[in-house]
Design a protein around this motif. Structure first.
Motif, short mmCIF file in Angstrom:
data_model
loop_
_atom_site.label_atom_id
_atom_site.label_comp_id
_atom_site.label_asym_id
_atom_site.label_seq_id
_atom_site.Cartn_x
_atom_site.Cartn_y
_atom_site.Cartn_z
N UNK A 1 0.78 6.36 -9.50
CA UNK A 1 1.20 6.08 -8.13
C UNK A 1 2.72 5.82 -8.89
N UNK A 2 3.82 5.43 -7.34
CA UNK A 2 4.73 5.52 -7.72
C UNK A 2 5.22 3.62 -8.32
N UNK A 3 4.71 3.19 -7.51
CA UNK A 3 5.15 1.70 -7.19
C UNK A 3 6.58 0.98 -7.03
N UNK A 4 6.76 2.12 -6.02
CA UNK A 4 8.05 2.00 -5.97
C UNK A 4 8.36 0.66 -5.15
N UNK A 5 10.02 0.12 -4.82
CA UNK A 5 9.83 -1.40 -4.86
C UNK A 5 10.62 -0.40 -3.15
N UNK A 6 9.92 -1.44 -1.72
CA UNK A 6 10.21 -1.15 -0.61
C UNK A 6 10.59 -1.78 -0.26
N UNK B 1 0.85 -1.06 -0.24
CA UNK B 1 -0.48 -0.39 0.15
C UNK B 1 0.61 1.18 0.22
N UNK B 2 1.85 1.06 0.63
CA UNK B 2 2.96 2.35 0.55
C UNK B 2 3.63 2.25 -0.37
N UNK B 3 3.90 1.83 -1.38
CA UNK B 3 4.58 1.65 -2.52
C UNK B 3 3.47 2.44 -3.96
N UNK B 4 2.42 2.61 -3.37
CA UNK B 4 1.12 2.90 -4.45
C UNK B 4 1.21 4.23 -4.26
#
Length: 135
Positions: free
Chosen positions: A116-121, A105-108
């Motif tokens: 949304x970034x869709x970053x890797x965490x 959820x935070x990745x969005x």
């Protein structure tokens, strides 16, 4: 309950879907991103899963003990944490599966263009007991 560290990276992780660096975002895009993070953290406060979060300043120094006297300080030549880690969130959840759900959820969080970034965490469990017990 288990504590997990969510690490936000500047680089070092695979590229995100919306891979436009924050310094190229419009001011309102930065505001929306920060508000998403704030709202996310506030929801975790309500569920009792929030521990702490911080963005990290770009400045940093490596220090080590090197015998008596002033400790040596360096800025490299190795990859520096200040270049890699943008911030963190510490959560306390019932399961690894819940930690994965929250990291997803935070990745969005929104980025450039409001998408949304869709970053890797990086999700890391905390290990061992704290050195200082404050409770």
């Amino acid at each position: 309950m288990a504590k997990y560290l969510l690490l936000k990276h500047y680089r070092g992780a695979p590229a995100s879907v919306n891979d436009i660096p924050m310094d190229q975002w419009a001011p309102e895009e930065i505001t929306a991103h920060v508000q998403y993070m704030r709202d996310f953290a506030n929801r975790l406060v309500e569920t009792g899963e929030f521990v702490e979060e911080r963005a990290l300043a770009p400045e940093g120094t490596f220090v080590r003990y090197d015998g008596e006297g002033k400790p040596p300080v360096t800025d490299g030549p190795f990859a520096e944490t200040k270049d890699l880690i943008a911030g963190f969130m510490l959560i306390d959840v019932d399961s690894y599966e819940r930690a994965l759900e929250l990291a997803g959820e935070l990745s969005a969080a929104p980025g450039a263009g409001g998408k949304p970034i869709h970053e890797w965490l990086e999700l890391r469990p905390l290990w061992g007991e704290p050195l200082v017990i404050t409770e």
